[in-house]
Write a protein that holds these residues in place. Structure first.
Motif, PDB file in Angstrom:
ATOM      1  N   LYS A  43      -1.571   6.817  -6.783  1.00 22.35           N
ATOM      2  CA  LYS A  43      -0.449   6.447  -5.871  1.00 22.35           C
ATOM      3  C   LYS A  43      -0.661   6.446  -4.180  1.00 22.35           C
ATOM      4  CE  LYS A  43       0.765  11.502  -5.559  1.00 22.35           C
ATOM      5  NZ  LYS A  43       1.729  12.568  -5.810  1.00 22.35           N
ATOM      6  N   LEU A  44       0.246   5.965  -3.398  1.00 22.09           N
ATOM      7  CA  LEU A  44       0.108   6.013  -2.081  1.00 22.09           C
ATOM      8  C   LEU A  44       1.043   7.183  -1.553  1.00 22.09           C
ATOM      9  CD1 LEU A  44       0.710   2.318  -1.604  1.00 22.09           C
ATOM     10  CD2 LEU A  44      -1.501   3.241  -1.676  1.00 22.09           C
ATOM     11  N   THR A  45       0.366   8.004  -0.563  1.00 18.94           N
ATOM     12  CA  THR A  45       1.234   9.050  -0.125  1.00 18.94           C
ATOM     13  C   THR A  45       1.096   9.118   1.455  1.00 18.94           C
ATOM     14  OG1 THR A  45      -0.283  10.782  -0.163  1.00 18.94           O
ATOM     15  CG2 THR A  45       1.156  10.493  -2.105  1.00 18.94           C
ATOM     16  N   SER A  46       2.419   9.867   2.175  1.00 23.66           N
ATOM     17  CA  SER A  46       2.075   9.951   3.425  1.00 23.66           C
ATOM     18  C   SER A  46       3.189  11.150   3.768  1.00 23.66           C
ATOM     19  CB  SER A  46       2.838   8.797   4.050  1.00 23.66           C
ATOM     20  OG  SER A  46       3.201   9.061   5.316  1.00 23.66           O
ATOM     21  N   ILE A 118       2.144  -4.245   4.768  1.00 28.80           N
ATOM     22  CA  ILE A 118       0.979  -3.399   4.912  1.00 28.80           C
ATOM     23  C   ILE A 118       0.935  -2.800   6.299  1.00 28.80           C
ATOM     24  CG2 ILE A 118      -1.546  -3.721   5.239  1.00 28.80           C
ATOM     25  CD1 ILE A 118      -1.619  -5.521   2.786  1.00 28.80           C
ATOM     26  N   ALA A 119       1.432  -3.582   7.397  1.00 26.38           N
ATOM     27  CA  ALA A 119       1.458  -3.032   8.645  1.00 26.38           C
ATOM     28  C   ALA A 119       2.422  -1.666   8.835  1.00 26.38           C
ATOM     29  CB  ALA A 119       1.847  -4.013   9.718  1.00 26.38           C
ATOM     30  N   GLU A 120       3.603  -1.963   8.057  1.00 32.05           N
ATOM     31  CA  GLU A 120       4.698  -0.886   7.973  1.00 32.05           C
ATOM     32  C   GLU A 120       3.864   0.430   7.420  1.00 32.05           C
ATOM     33  OE1 GLU A 120       8.854   0.647   7.755  1.00 32.05           O
ATOM     34  OE2 GLU A 120       7.646  -0.770   9.035  1.00 32.05           O
ATOM     35  N   ARG A 121       3.246   0.227   6.343  1.00 36.63           N
ATOM     36  CA  ARG A 121       2.649   1.362   5.578  1.00 36.63           C
ATOM     37  C   ARG A 121       1.567   1.936   6.469  1.00 36.63           C
ATOM     38  NH1 ARG A 121       6.287   1.244   3.018  1.00 36.63           N
ATOM     39  NH2 ARG A 121       6.967   0.437   1.130  1.00 36.63           N
ATOM     40  N   ILE A 122       0.686   1.271   7.092  1.00 39.85           N
ATOM     41  CA  ILE A 122      -0.300   1.640   8.100  1.00 39.85           C
ATOM     42  C   ILE A 122       0.397   2.507   9.085  1.00 39.85           C
ATOM     43  CG2 ILE A 122      -2.182   1.156   9.760  1.00 39.85           C
ATOM     44  CD1 ILE A 122      -3.045  -1.363   7.843  1.00 39.85           C
ATOM     45  N   ARG A 123       1.544   2.007   9.638  1.00 44.84           N
ATOM     46  CA  ARG A 123       2.186   2.694  10.699  1.00 44.84           C
ATOM     47  C   ARG A 123       2.546   3.963  10.320  1.00 44.84           C
ATOM     48  NH1 ARG A 123       7.183   2.958  12.207  1.00 44.84           N
ATOM     49  NH2 ARG A 123       7.755   1.612  10.977  1.00 44.84           N
ATOM     50  N   GLU A 124       3.086   4.142   8.907  1.00 40.15           N
ATOM     51  CA  GLU A 124       3.652   5.216   8.509  1.00 40.15           C
ATOM     52  C   GLU A 124       2.513   6.285   7.915  1.00 40.15           C
ATOM     53  OE1 GLU A 124       7.910   3.623   6.639  1.00 40.15           O
ATOM     54  OE2 GLU A 124       6.218   3.658   5.312  1.00 40.15           O
ATOM     55  N   ASP A 125       1.406   5.877   8.244  1.00 42.39           N
ATOM     56  CA  ASP A 125       0.150   6.617   7.714  1.00 42.39           C
ATOM     57  C   ASP A 125       0.035   7.073   6.516  1.00 42.39           C
ATOM     58  OD1 ASP A 125      -1.871   8.154   8.817  1.00 42.39           O
ATOM     59  OD2 ASP A 125      -0.843  10.042   9.412  1.00 42.39           O
ATOM     60  N   TYR A 126       0.031   6.032   5.699  1.00 44.10           N
ATOM     61  CA  TYR A 126      -0.128   6.087   4.090  1.00 44.10           C
ATOM     62  C   TYR A 126      -1.541   6.621   3.719  1.00 44.10           C
ATOM     63  CZ  TYR A 126       4.290   5.916   2.380  1.00 44.10           C
ATOM     64  OH  TYR A 126       5.803   5.992   1.817  1.00 44.10           O
ATOM     65  N   TYR A 127      -1.778   7.163   2.790  1.00 43.84           N
ATOM     66  CA  TYR A 127      -3.327   7.513   1.955  1.00 43.84           C
ATOM     67  C   TYR A 127      -3.117   6.951   0.669  1.00 43.84           C
ATOM     68  CZ  TYR A 127      -4.624  10.746   5.763  1.00 43.84           C
ATOM     69  OH  TYR A 127      -4.942  11.406   6.783  1.00 43.84           O
ATOM     70  N   VAL A 128      -4.264   6.347   0.194  1.00 43.45           N
ATOM     71  CA  VAL A 128      -4.301   5.647  -1.028  1.00 43.45           C
ATOM     72  C   VAL A 128      -5.042   6.749  -1.676  1.00 43.45           C
ATOM     73  CG1 VAL A 128      -5.342   3.820  -2.498  1.00 43.45           C
ATOM     74  CG2 VAL A 128      -4.753   3.558  -0.043  1.00 43.45           C
ATOM     75  N   ARG A 165      -7.365   6.696   4.091  1.00 49.28           N
ATOM     76  CA  ARG A 165      -6.222   6.052   5.139  1.00 49.28           C
ATOM     77  C   ARG A 165      -6.445   4.761   4.571  1.00 49.28           C
ATOM     78  NH1 ARG A 165      -4.343   8.927   9.659  1.00 49.28           N
ATOM     79  NH2 ARG A 165      -5.445  11.077   9.702  1.00 49.28           N
ATOM     80  N   LEU A 166      -4.997   4.239   4.554  1.00 53.46           N
ATOM     81  CA  LEU A 166      -4.942   2.736   4.230  1.00 53.46           C
ATOM     82  C   LEU A 166      -5.622   2.034   5.325  1.00 53.46           C
ATOM     83  CD1 LEU A 166      -3.464   0.479   2.437  1.00 53.46           C
ATOM     84  CD2 LEU A 166      -1.337   0.921   3.520  1.00 53.46           C
ATOM     85  N   GLY A 167      -5.183   2.483   6.551  1.00 52.18           N
ATOM     86  CA  GLY A 167      -5.704   1.550   7.855  1.00 52.18           C
ATOM     87  C   GLY A 167      -5.424   2.511   9.138  1.00 52.18           C
TER      88      GLY A 167
END
Length: 637
Positions: A43-46, A118-128, A165-167
């Motif tokens: 999953k992806l989590t933040s 993708i930019a939104e998820r990077i801003r929200e600090d998502y981990y893969v 980190r996703l990005g």
């Protein structure tokens, strides 16, 4: 996400060995050279949004056929959606650089919507989160600790972060980690001479990199060449337009001395054990010191009281009755709303049995993090099956309190607390569904079926037998006319009692609370169940003592309405847990949006409610036993 519905010195050896003790039924997988090692996505989590998403909610490269793993209840509650990925990894076979998607050197084009997401998820600090042979991927973080200057050069401290980190962001620009360097560690097993060597995967690390499309030179065979570390530019994702990029990966294998049985140690030794020892010893000392003092005071005072009261028979007319003996004719008068009280206490017993068994089993290493979701699944099923004990205790108490409508009482016990929990979860789930998160509990129906199919009938069964059993034997008769209660001092107020009674149990466990909160809200592993078991024992002891002291003071003040008050006051530490949860939210978490905040406080409300029921029940039964004991010890005409 939803790992939250959710602990004596003889056990030291167990405490130390928890990490390496392995679960029965989890067998190691042996690989030969060139055997495929499947890499799956979880999953992806933040920790900023608390909303898990499934892996393919983002436009990653997909295999020709997507297959989801069948999951247990605990995994679904946590928001895990385990799925296959197109990474081709073979045991002990190196890969320098390979393009992931099916087109050899044709870049992937992200639409404006996908780029925005993708930019939104990077801003929200998502981990893969990925897994290989059931081991989660970790990112190695190296840093220098505050040691002496000479030692700094020699040794770095290594810590591991779950997932990658996703990005990352630089100013207002977004960069995606589009190249993954997998580092897998294997342990070579001992085999006979003429046999092919076998290997076991013992660690799974990743170094994520962001490399611009122009710097990744790909050829027709899906091979690519990585640029020099210094000269490459990162892969920017511009949310306002289409973006072209390549997803690539490399695989590197290293031999390791780590045995298969201790391969989880890396992930589990992320938190500082010394703090635990310090807090546990501190709590034990404080609790036993206070216990000693309280016991001495209470026992000495009681002995004096009982001796005086029993002496009074000789000099009956000269001495007026005083203190707690005065209220002997009213102390067992049934309280208001006996059905609700017995129902709440029944749920408290259910929770107590469930928590005790879960912590004990987990302490023996049966619910290690390698069995994904096992803890949540076990807790859910145990709560359902413990309904029979909850019903029994509730039924017997209801009869003792002169209740007659046992069917209504059983229904109340089976639905009051679970109904509140279900209601809050349902409301929160509507919000999570709105966000299309994988944390939305699809098995709401399954939980409902378990509640009505397992828990409800068992509560009825227990209640029936509890209600038929002889009620608790109260040592004194209750008068016909209730006695007038004198005006009480300010410090006998309920709220003052709650504040005073909550401090000791909360003080004994608040360090452990920090680690539990980190596990729940910051995607850490929690496995220190040996410590938790100790803390749980300390909590039971301190709640019982405080409750006995409070009820003694109350009876000495000639106030016999102790049933509800003891239940409320003993759960006082839940109030401090709530305050601590607010403090944790403000100081430790980086949550700013409405829905994550709502989730946090919704689940915190459930935790606080459950904790209040648990501590209130412990305190109530301790006080009830105490009251019966002291009135049985005095002679009453």
């Amino acid at each position: 996400l939803q790992e939250r519905l959710g602990y004596t010195l003889v056990l030291l050896v167990l405490l130390h060995g928890t990490a390496s003790f392995y679960v029965p039924g989890v067998a190691p997988i042996n690989f030969h050279r060139n055997d495929p090692v499947e890499i799956k996505a979880v999953k992806l989590t933040s920790s900023r949004t608390q909303l898990p998403y499934e892996y393919y909610s983002l436009p990653f490269c997909q295999p020709t056929k997507i297959t989801y793993k069948a999951e247990n209840l605990g995994e679904v509650l946590r928001g895990d959606r385990i799925v296959n990925t197109p990474f081709q990894v073979s045991m002990n076979v190196e890969k320098k650089c390979e393009v992931l998607c099916n087109f050899p050197n044709k870049p992937v084009t992200l639409t404006v919507e996908q780029s925005k997401l993708i930019a939104e998820r990077i801003r929200e600090d998502y981990y893969v989160h990925l897994i290989a042979d059931n081991l989660p991927v970790a990112t190695r973080l190296e840093f220098y600790s505050n040691r002496e200057e000479e030692e700094k050069k020699k040794e770095k401290d290594v810590q591991f972060e779950h997932g990658y980190r996703l990005g990352f962001m630089d100013g207002n620009k977004f960069y995606l980690h589009n190249h993954l360097s997998f580092i897998l560690y294997y342990h070579r097993e001992d085999v006979e001479e003429n046999q092919e060597p076998t290997y076991r995967v013992v660690r799974f690390e990743v170094i994520p990199q962001s490399i611009k499309l122009e710097d990744l030179k790909a050829d027709e065979k899906s091979m690519c060449t990585l640029p020099e570390a210094t000269g490459s530019a990162p892969q920017e994702i511009d949310p306002s337009k289409e973006n072209q990029l390549l997803f690539t990966y490399s695989v590197h294998w290293e031999e390791s001395d780590i045995k298969w049985a201790s391969r989880w140690d890396t992930y589990l030794t992320m938190s500082d054990v010394q703090i635990h020892w310090f807090s546990i010893i501190n709590s034990v000392v404080v609790v036993f010191f206070l216990s000693g003092i309280l016991s001495m005071i209470i026992i000495r005072t009681l002995r004096k009281d009982i001796a005086n009261y029993n002496k009074e028979d000789d000099i009956e007319d000269t001495m007026e009755e005083s203190g707690w003996k005065l209220v002997h004719g009213d102390v067992f008068r049934p309280p208001q709303y006996p059905m609700i009280l017995s129902s709440l206490l029944g749920s408290g017993i259910q929770l107590f049995c469930m928590i005790l068994i879960v912590i004990f089993v987990a302490m023996l290493g049966m619910l290690s993090p390698s069995s994904r979701g096992a803890l949540m699944t076990t807790a859910c099923f145990l709560f359902m099956f413990m309904g029979v004990f909850g019903g029994f205790f509730a039924g017997r108490l209801y009869r003792t309190l002169k209740g007659h409508r046992w069917k209504k009482g059983a229904f109340c016990t089976a639905t009051l607390y679970p109904g509140v929990v279900f209601g809050i979860c349902f409301v929160l789930n509507c919000f999570i569904w709105g966000k299309h998160s994988s944390g939305a509990v699809a098995p709401m129906v399954a939980l409902l079926c378990m509640w009505f199919g397992i828990s409800l009938p068992l509560v009825y069964l227990g209640y029936y037998f509890g209600f038929r059993k002889q009620p608790y034997d109260n040592p004194v008769r209750t008068n016909q006319i209730p006695r007038q209660i004198p005006e009480q001092r300010w410090y006998m107020n309920k709220f003052v009692g709650i504040l005073m009674a909550g401090i000791l149990p909360f003080g004994a466990m608040f360090i452990e609370l920090f680690f539990i909160f980190s596990a729940i809200w910051e995607n850490q592993f929690y496995y220190l169940f040996g410590f938790l078991f100790l803390v749980f024992i300390i909590l039971v002891v301190s709640c019982s003592q405080i409750s006995i002291v409070m009820v003694y003071f109350q009876l000495c003040a000639e106030d016999y309405r102790w049933w509800w008050r003891t239940f409320l006051v003993s759960g006082g530490s839940a109030f401090y847990v709530l305050i601590y949860a607010v403090f944790y939210f403000v100081n430790k978490l980086d949550i700013v949006e409405f829905i994550p905040s709502l989730l946090y406080f919704g689940y915190t409300a459930l935790m606080v409610l459950s904790f209040w029921l648990l501590t209130g029940t412990i305190g109530f039964y301790a006080a009830y036993m105490f009251v019966r004991k002291i009135y049985a010890a005095v002679k009453i005409d």
